[in-house]
Design a protein around this motif. Structure first.
Motif, short mmCIF file in Angstrom:
data_model
loop_
_atom_site.label_atom_id
_atom_site.label_comp_id
_atom_site.label_asym_id
_atom_site.label_seq_id
_atom_site.Cartn_x
_atom_site.Cartn_y
_atom_site.Cartn_z
N TYR A 148 30.31 28.04 44.53
CA TYR A 148 29.86 26.88 43.74
C TYR A 148 30.26 26.99 42.27
CZ TYR A 148 25.74 29.56 42.04
OH TYR A 148 24.91 30.47 41.46
N HIS A 149 30.64 28.16 41.83
CA HIS A 149 31.08 28.34 40.44
C HIS A 149 32.47 27.76 40.20
CE1 HIS A 149 27.73 30.99 39.46
NE2 HIS A 149 27.97 31.67 40.57
N ASN A 150 33.19 27.43 41.26
CA ASN A 150 34.62 27.11 41.12
C ASN A 150 34.90 25.74 40.52
OD1 ASN A 150 35.12 29.60 42.28
ND2 ASN A 150 35.48 28.77 44.33
N SER A 151 34.00 24.80 40.63
CA SER A 151 34.25 23.46 40.13
C SER A 151 34.37 23.46 38.61
CB SER A 151 33.13 22.50 40.56
OG SER A 151 33.32 21.22 39.98
N THR A 152 35.21 22.58 38.09
CA THR A 152 35.36 22.45 36.64
C THR A 152 34.27 21.57 36.03
OG1 THR A 152 36.87 20.58 36.93
CG2 THR A 152 37.85 22.78 36.76
N GLU B 127 28.79 19.19 39.15
CA GLU B 127 29.25 19.54 40.50
C GLU B 127 28.87 20.98 40.85
OE1 GLU B 127 30.39 17.87 42.93
OE2 GLU B 127 30.57 15.96 41.87
N ARG B 128 28.88 21.86 39.86
CA ARG B 128 28.48 23.24 40.11
C ARG B 128 26.99 23.30 40.46
NH1 ARG B 128 32.05 24.24 35.65
NH2 ARG B 128 30.33 24.52 34.17
N ASP C 1 25.26 26.00 33.07
CA ASP C 1 25.78 24.80 33.71
C ASP C 1 24.93 23.58 33.36
OD1 ASP C 1 27.89 26.08 34.92
OD2 ASP C 1 26.83 26.45 36.80
N TYR D 230 25.46 24.38 44.05
CA TYR D 230 24.44 25.43 44.15
C TYR D 230 23.33 25.00 45.10
CZ TYR D 230 20.22 28.00 42.95
OH TYR D 230 19.05 28.72 43.02
N PRO E 133 30.37 20.74 35.41
CA PRO E 133 29.10 21.49 35.46
C PRO E 133 28.08 20.88 36.41
CG PRO E 133 29.29 20.26 33.40
CD PRO E 133 30.64 20.21 34.07
#
Length: 218
Positions: A80-84, A88-89, A144, A93, A86
């Motif tokens: 879940y950390h991969n999205s650019t 979406e992260r 985030d 999560y 915040p």
């Protein structure tokens, strides 16, 4: 060499006790769990237990710390950390927490939450260790949330920290309801509501929202 092997065996036995404590306490609760139960689950003797821990309470505090260590590593490496974006992260999560609702209740519920509910007034050392576990995990969401506040121009009389803690309130409450109703779907529904709340809070455009059909937990 013999001394090194002895040290490694000592470390291994302690880890087995901590892992056993995590599993047994989540299944039975702290009070109902006996030292004998933990030793049996770990495949070790009471002598080994008291070599590492002076009491069940001392083990519980260590287990809460170990739980934090293990889960922190898991979440730090999660996708879940991969999205650019915040937001979406944050949403990813929540999706991950929902995806983790698998197996028996004791397999996916939180050790820290389980113990805190039971011993908050009687065992302050355990309570504080559980608070540290839950709060430190919530804190990982703050960057985030702060980035999403800035990106989406959200204003309000709340803080990123308070929202991060609220996510844990929703998740821990979902676990409690799942236990009370003996139904994991109620937990999944609660996390769906948390996801929708985050979307609405940040006023994400409808066209960009996830419109995936609701999936039931089986």
């Amino acid at each position: 060499m013999a001394a090194l092997e002895k040290h490694e065996l000592k470390h291994e036995s302690k880890t087995k006790l901590l892992q056993a404590a995590m599993n047994v306490i989540r299944a039975k609760g702290y009070t109902a769990t006996r030292i004998e139960d933990i030793c049996e689950a770990a495949g070790l003797t009471k002598g080994s237990f008291f070599h590492h821990f002076g009491s069940k309470e001392e083990l519980a505090v260590a287990a809460a710390d170990y739980w934090s260590e293990v889960t922190s590593a898991f979440f730090a490496e999660a996708a879940y950390h991969n999205s650019t974006d915040p937001l979406e992260r944050l949403l990813a999560y929540v999706d991950l927490r929902k995806a983790m609702l698998r197996g028996e209740l004791a397999e996916f519920t939180c050790l820290a939450g389980t113990m805190a509910q039971e011993v908050y007034a009687t065992h302050p050392a355990i309570r504080d260790a559980c608070n540290q576990s839950i709060s430190s995990h919530a804190a990982t969401l703050i960057p985030d949330i702060e980035a999403a506040i800035q990106k989406y121009g959200v204003q309000g009389d709340w803080t990123a920290e308070s929202l991060a803690l609220m996510t844990q309130v929703a998740i821990q409450g979902a676990f409690v309801l799942a236990k009370a109703k003996q139904n994991v779907q109620v937990a999944a529904d609660s996390l769906d509501h948390l996801r929708r709340y985050l979307e609405m809070l940040f006023v994400k455009p409808q066209s960009a929202r996830s419109m995936q059909p609701k999936q039931e937990i089986v």
